[in-house]
Scaffold this motif. Structure first.
Motif, PDB file in Angstrom:
ATOM      1  N   ARG A  70     -46.622  33.865  -0.453  1.00  0.00           N
ATOM      2  CA  ARG A  70     -45.342  34.504  -0.776  1.00  0.00           C
ATOM      3  C   ARG A  70     -44.610  33.739  -1.874  1.00  0.00           C
ATOM      4  O   ARG A  70     -43.998  34.341  -2.753  1.00  0.00           O
ATOM      5  CB  ARG A  70     -44.458  34.561   0.467  1.00  0.00           C
ATOM      6  CG  ARG A  70     -44.839  35.634   1.466  1.00  0.00           C
ATOM      7  CD  ARG A  70     -44.097  35.450   2.762  1.00  0.00           C
ATOM      8  NE  ARG A  70     -42.658  35.498   2.608  1.00  0.00           N
ATOM      9  CZ  ARG A  70     -41.792  35.050   3.522  1.00  0.00           C
ATOM     10  NH1 ARG A  70     -42.239  34.496   4.623  1.00  0.00           N
ATOM     11  NH2 ARG A  70     -40.499  35.154   3.311  1.00  0.00           N
ATOM     12  N   VAL A  99     -45.413  41.035   6.217  1.00  0.00           N
ATOM     13  CA  VAL A  99     -44.294  40.095   6.176  1.00  0.00           C
ATOM     14  C   VAL A  99     -43.280  40.518   5.108  1.00  0.00           C
ATOM     15  O   VAL A  99     -42.065  40.505   5.336  1.00  0.00           O
ATOM     16  CB  VAL A  99     -44.804  38.662   5.911  1.00  0.00           C
ATOM     17  CG1 VAL A  99     -43.634  37.723   5.610  1.00  0.00           C
ATOM     18  CG2 VAL A  99     -45.587  38.152   7.110  1.00  0.00           C
ATOM     19  N   ARG A 100     -43.773  40.897   3.947  1.00  0.00           N
ATOM     20  CA  ARG A 100     -42.866  41.355   2.889  1.00  0.00           C
ATOM     21  C   ARG A 100     -42.128  42.622   3.306  1.00  0.00           C
ATOM     22  O   ARG A 100     -40.943  42.792   3.013  1.00  0.00           O
ATOM     23  CB  ARG A 100     -43.660  41.603   1.612  1.00  0.00           C
ATOM     24  CG  ARG A 100     -44.048  40.322   0.875  1.00  0.00           C
ATOM     25  CD  ARG A 100     -44.949  40.616  -0.300  1.00  0.00           C
ATOM     26  NE  ARG A 100     -45.166  39.445  -1.156  1.00  0.00           N
ATOM     27  CZ  ARG A 100     -46.134  39.339  -2.050  1.00  0.00           C
ATOM     28  NH1 ARG A 100     -46.987  40.357  -2.229  1.00  0.00           N
ATOM     29  NH2 ARG A 100     -46.253  38.246  -2.774  1.00  0.00           N
ATOM     30  N   TRP A 102     -41.293  43.499   6.302  1.00  0.00           N
ATOM     31  CA  TRP A 102     -40.275  43.152   7.300  1.00  0.00           C
ATOM     32  C   TRP A 102     -39.004  42.634   6.644  1.00  0.00           C
ATOM     33  O   TRP A 102     -37.911  42.772   7.200  1.00  0.00           O
ATOM     34  CB  TRP A 102     -40.823  42.089   8.258  1.00  0.00           C
ATOM     35  CG  TRP A 102     -41.438  42.675   9.481  1.00  0.00           C
ATOM     36  CD1 TRP A 102     -42.762  42.922   9.703  1.00  0.00           C
ATOM     37  CD2 TRP A 102     -40.757  43.121  10.651  1.00  0.00           C
ATOM     38  NE1 TRP A 102     -42.940  43.490  10.940  1.00  0.00           N
ATOM     39  CE2 TRP A 102     -41.732  43.616  11.541  1.00  0.00           C
ATOM     40  CE3 TRP A 102     -39.422  43.137  11.029  1.00  0.00           C
ATOM     41  CZ2 TRP A 102     -41.393  44.127  12.787  1.00  0.00           C
ATOM     42  CZ3 TRP A 102     -39.090  43.653  12.282  1.00  0.00           C
ATOM     43  CH2 TRP A 102     -40.076  44.140  13.146  1.00  0.00           C
ATOM     44  N   GLU A 103     -39.132  42.023   5.475  1.00  0.00           N
ATOM     45  CA  GLU A 103     -37.970  41.421   4.814  1.00  0.00           C
ATOM     46  C   GLU A 103     -37.120  42.460   4.074  1.00  0.00           C
ATOM     47  O   GLU A 103     -36.013  42.135   3.651  1.00  0.00           O
ATOM     48  CB  GLU A 103     -38.436  40.359   3.820  1.00  0.00           C
ATOM     49  CG  GLU A 103     -39.120  39.170   4.482  1.00  0.00           C
ATOM     50  CD  GLU A 103     -39.698  38.217   3.464  1.00  0.00           C
ATOM     51  OE1 GLU A 103     -39.841  38.629   2.287  1.00  0.00           O
ATOM     52  OE2 GLU A 103     -40.006  37.082   3.829  1.00  0.00           O
ATOM     53  N   SER A 104     -37.614  43.663   3.915  1.00  0.00           N
ATOM     54  CA  SER A 104     -36.920  44.665   3.112  1.00  0.00           C
ATOM     55  C   SER A 104     -35.934  45.472   3.951  1.00  0.00           C
ATOM     56  O   SER A 104     -36.193  45.776   5.124  1.00  0.00           O
ATOM     57  CB  SER A 104     -37.943  45.616   2.483  1.00  0.00           C
ATOM     58  OG  SER A 104     -37.306  46.720   1.891  1.00  0.00           O
ATOM     59  N   ARG A 107     -37.381  48.653   5.642  1.00  0.00           N
ATOM     60  CA  ARG A 107     -38.519  48.109   6.364  1.00  0.00           C
ATOM     61  C   ARG A 107     -39.525  49.167   6.812  1.00  0.00           C
ATOM     62  O   ARG A 107     -40.706  49.086   6.492  1.00  0.00           O
ATOM     63  CB  ARG A 107     -38.019  47.333   7.577  1.00  0.00           C
ATOM     64  CG  ARG A 107     -39.125  46.791   8.472  1.00  0.00           C
ATOM     65  CD  ARG A 107     -38.550  46.314   9.790  1.00  0.00           C
ATOM     66  NE  ARG A 107     -37.571  45.267   9.585  1.00  0.00           N
ATOM     67  CZ  ARG A 107     -36.671  44.903  10.504  1.00  0.00           C
ATOM     68  NH1 ARG A 107     -36.610  45.548  11.656  1.00  0.00           N
ATOM     69  NH2 ARG A 107     -35.830  43.929  10.256  1.00  0.00           N
ATOM     70  N   ASP A 288     -30.311  28.482   9.614  1.00  0.00           N
ATOM     71  CA  ASP A 288     -31.084  28.540   8.374  1.00  0.00           C
ATOM     72  C   ASP A 288     -31.853  27.249   8.129  1.00  0.00           C
ATOM     73  O   ASP A 288     -32.758  27.218   7.290  1.00  0.00           O
ATOM     74  CB  ASP A 288     -30.155  28.816   7.185  1.00  0.00           C
ATOM     75  CG  ASP A 288     -29.546  30.207   7.247  1.00  0.00           C
ATOM     76  OD1 ASP A 288     -30.175  31.102   7.840  1.00  0.00           O
ATOM     77  OD2 ASP A 288     -28.437  30.394   6.710  1.00  0.00           O
TER      78      ASP A 288
END
Length: 323
Positions: A70, A99-100, A102-104, A107, A288
């Motif tokens: 990534r 994975v990408r 899921w980050e959007s 989704r 974080d």
């Protein structure tokens, strides 16, 4: 507390020695080579796990290699260009795409678009359960029905009845935060743990169900069920050596559960067993800075244990009136 807190640091490595998500001795050289743009060691590593049917290692290495791709995609792009039909490259490609997705914010839509990549990874080696773990993660993100979930689960266990990654992914789908309930989640976890082989990480599934409950604001689970889940995971942890990186993630998870249950002595023991191996999960669910969160919690546990430790007079001062 001032007297006992330093003593309670025994067995805990200093903060500066604690590292996050340390790769094992097989993965580390592959990541170093990938950082130089050489995909060869990563390809060889995953091919070895496939040939030897090391499905647990294969799952872990795939996840870590996809995470590296990534942020540093050049080496992986070169691998795909050189071997577009390599089963191992296709597996990492599927994991990376999910994975990408899921980050959007979009989704579900993006995840549906990458469905052919999951099919390609699964067909590349029909023995491999890891594409089905990825498919279970994918199903959660695409709002798949229970019928679809059950079909994917059947395919996963047909390939590996005791694959931890598939079980953990299925547990998330069945959690109250997604498409199940706390009861459904615990029932699944306890049933799987009771059937697990000795030393199997599947025995920590009830503790994962406890984590899902403790991080969810709804519903209720009896305290004795939470304690039983923690006790089972403590028993599993005791089967591995202190500072063993293999069970590091489940020990980190267990430490969180024990803290939430205010079982401070048990939590401190798990922190000693963890040693220098902090893991992103579960601490990245709270902050974080997962490493900072882990170290802060570790200090907090020591203080809690110290506050409950009876204050005893120093040796030789018991009878102060005689001096």
């Amino acid at each position: 507390m001032i007297r006992h807190t330093p003593r309670l640091a025994a067995g805990l490595p200093p903060d500066e020695e604690v590292l996050l998500d340390v790769p094992d001795e097989r993965l580390a050289p592959a990541l170093v080579a990938a950082g130089r743009g050489d995909h060869g060691p990563a390809a060889k590593l995953l091919a070895t796990t496939r040939d030897a049917a090391e499905w647990e290692n294969r799952d872990r290495y795939t996840t870590r290699l996809a995470a590296f791709a990534r942020s540093r995609p050049e080496w992986f792009d070169a691998w795909l260009a050189a071997s577009p039909h390599d089963p191992d490259a296709l597996l990492v490609k599927a994991e990376l795409a999910v994975v990408r997705g899921w980050e959007s914010p979009a989704r579900a839509e993006l995840l549906r678009e990458v469905s052919p990549l999951l099919t390609a990874a699964a067909e590349a080696d029909p023995r491999d359960p890891v594409p089905w773990r990825i498919a279970l993660d994918h199903a959660r993100g695409t709002h798949a029905t229970h019928t679809v979930f059950e079909q994917l689960w059947e395919e996963a266990v047909r390939r590996s009845s005791y694959h931890y990654g598939c079980h953990a992914s299925a547990l998330q789908y069945l959690s109250a935060a997604w498409y199940g309930s706390h009861r459904e989640c615990f029932d699944f976890a306890e049933r799987a743990a009771s059937d697990a082989l000795p030393g199997s990480l599947i025995q920590v599934l009830p503790a994962r169900a406890a984590f899902a409950y403790l991080t969810s604001p709804t519903g209720s689970v009896p305290r004795e069920r939470l304690d039983a889940a923690a006790d089972l995971a403590i028993g599993l942890s005791s089967e591995y050596a202190a500072g063993d990186p293999w069970p590091a993630e489940v020990r980190n998870l267990l430490a969180y559960v024990l803290v939430r249950l205010e079982r401070w002595d048990d939590a401190l023991e798990q922190l000693r067993l963890i040693g220098p191996y902090a893991t992103s999960f579960p601490w990245d669910r709270m902050a974080d800075d997962p490493l900072g969160q882990f170290l802060e919690l570790r200090d907090g546990v020591r203080i809690e244990v110290a506050s409950m430790t009876p204050l005893r007079p120093p040796r030789g001062r018991e009878r102060s009136g005689e001096h």
